[in-house]
Design a protein around this motif. Sequence first.
Motif: not given
Length: 59
Positions: A30, A32-33, A35, A37, A43-46, A53, A57, A59
């Motif tokens: 990704c 952005k972060c 991670e 993907r 992106c499932p992370n950010c 956006r 997300i 957590d």
Amino acid sequence: MAVPKRRTSKSKKRMRRTHHRAPAATLAPCPKCGEMRIPHRVCPNCGYYKGERRIEIED
Ligand SMILES: [Zn+2]
């Protein structure tokens, strides 16, 4: 139309199918972060896609 003369044996069928399997999933980091993907997906992370956006997300 061509017609098979002999039924394909279990062995031959299985030998042919040794190459049948799902390809490994393509992953890209990704921007952005960082991670890993699936490309062209949010992106499932950010939760970012195309610099925006798209999903929240929690957590
Ligand atoms: Zn991300």
